[in-house]
Design an enzyme around this catalytic site. Sequence first.
Site, PDB file in Angstrom:
ATOM      1  N   LYS A  42      23.740  52.810  49.862  1.00 35.47           N
ATOM      2  CA  LYS A  42      23.787  52.691  48.406  1.00 35.47           C
ATOM      3  C   LYS A  42      22.363  52.755  47.866  1.00 35.47           C
ATOM      4  CE  LYS A  42      25.524  49.484  44.834  1.00 35.47           C
ATOM      5  NZ  LYS A  42      26.234  48.208  44.620  1.00 35.47           N
ATOM      6  N   SER A  98      30.405  48.613  41.762  1.00 34.57           N
ATOM      7  CA  SER A  98      29.346  49.559  41.506  1.00 34.57           C
ATOM      8  C   SER A  98      29.069  50.522  42.665  1.00 34.57           C
ATOM      9  CB  SER A  98      28.057  48.811  41.176  1.00 34.57           C
ATOM     10  OG  SER A  98      27.638  48.013  42.253  1.00 34.57           O
ATOM     11  N   SER A 107      31.514  44.580  44.124  1.00 37.12           N
ATOM     12  CA  SER A 107      31.108  45.986  44.207  1.00 37.12           C
ATOM     13  C   SER A 107      31.327  46.676  45.534  1.00 37.12           C
ATOM     14  CB  SER A 107      29.633  46.118  43.846  1.00 37.12           C
ATOM     15  OG  SER A 107      29.512  46.125  42.461  1.00 37.12           O
TER      16      SER A 107
HETATM   17  N1  GLN Z   1      31.470  44.687  38.451  1.00 37.84           N
HETATM   18  C1  GLN Z   1      30.654  43.535  38.614  1.00 37.84           C
HETATM   19  C2  GLN Z   1      29.485  43.594  37.660  1.00 37.84           C
HETATM   20  O1  GLN Z   1      29.387  44.528  36.966  1.00 37.84           O
HETATM   21  C3  GLN Z   1      30.197  43.408  40.040  1.00 37.84           C
HETATM   22  C4  GLN Z   1      29.077  44.313  40.382  1.00 37.84           C
HETATM   23  C5  GLN Z   1      28.564  44.104  41.761  1.00 37.84           C
HETATM   24  O2  GLN Z   1      29.216  43.483  42.610  1.00 37.84           O
HETATM   25  N2  GLN Z   1      27.357  44.600  42.000  1.00 37.84           N
HETATM   26  O3  GLN Z   1      28.678  42.740  37.610  1.00 37.84           O
END
Ligand code: GLN
Length: 430
Positions: free
Chosen positions: A33, A108, A132
């Site tokens: 990532k 994400s 994410s």
């Molecule tokens: N969707 C969540 C956020 O926007 C989690 C994102 C993540 O785990 N990096 O914060």
Amino acid sequence: MYAQEALDRAADIDKKIKSGTAGKLAGMVVGLKDVLCYKDHPIQGGSKILDGFVSQFTATAVQRLLDEDAIIIGRQNCDEFAMGSSNENSAFGPALNPFDTTRVPGGSSGGSAVAVAADLCQVSLGSDTGGSVRQPAAFCGIIGLKPTYSRISRYGLIAYGSSFDCIGIFSKSVDDIALVLTVIAGSDEYDSTVSRTEAPEYTTSLFKEKKISVCYIRDTVESDALQPEIREAIQEAIEQLRALGHTIEAIDFPLLRYTLPTYYILATAEASSNLSRYDGVRYGHRSPETTDLESLYKKTRHEGFGKEVQRRILLGTFVLSSSYYDAYYTKAQKVRRIIRDKTKEILQRYDFMLMPTAPTTAFRLGEHTGNPLEMYLADIYSVQANVAGVPAISFPYGKDKKGLPIGIQALANDFEESKLLSLARLLTKK
Ligand code: GLN
């Protein structure tokens, strides 16, 4: 750059295999990532503000993969600074869901999930701050593990919410996840928050004989907001466990409604502090039209950050401001502690807590971009594990009527990753 490097490494590793000196991950193809540092390789966290930035050092987790002869195949698209649930907040545009390209892959770590689902690599490393890794794994029909907070060093991981951030692992194979976790977990002198509890050799083969006890929060399965096919999938998984002689019980967890607000208050507060370093002085983009220091900061951050990241910085700065600090930040910290204590107490009584990974299967591109709250609700089930710090896994459990993958999630107590991997092995259904 990655293509030639991968070929060169593969040739070297071939030689090592022949001479019997290859590492544990010899030849395993891994993607990263765009939040994991790999020395001399560009990294941007999906953001324009890091345009042109090249990593100065390698993240501990990545270094451990390299030391065991994995092959790094490339960096993967994600929401800007890992903030998002659909990959649509990336400065590069979204990755697309491999099952239906009009739909999101989740976020994400969207690109990391797609790359595994599409067989571009065997394993991806992502990050899971509020879901994410698990949510994109669910949307793309693969397995995603978020280990216990502190299990894997965060050294070299771009920070979002430091008290939540966890490196997580995607694969189609639980055995590959177990192997990679064995290699990357454990203490690290560069990250003082890493647990000193020794990391075992992770396994996926517990429960051959043993009976397990599982609970599920009644509201998570009975909620009207849950897509009906996901409810049916969970009910089927429950029946399957029952038929195998395991114990399953419904429980109440009234704190569920506080987990999402707690997460979004604390994660944005931490983000507003972590992202203050992108000021146009030290990294990446600097606005060319500045006249003094203040305009340098303002213009650079205005041009470099996307809308959602700006929104989170504003929210986080607001909850940390002196007039609201106690009402939001301090209160959320207290609620977090209660959620953590209660969650751990339940996970001492039961081996697992089972729940949907997300309330729906993959949604359409653009479906929730106009309404941030709707987007945040996609994380309703995934944030509990991060607020509590416990490990959780998402594994595929069939498909909905449109042929989109359904993910089921299990949580276990701190450091029980082998149990989660074994449960995923037991239940995964394509
Ligand atoms: N969707 C969540 C956020 O926007 C989690 C994102 C993540 O785990 N990096 O914060």
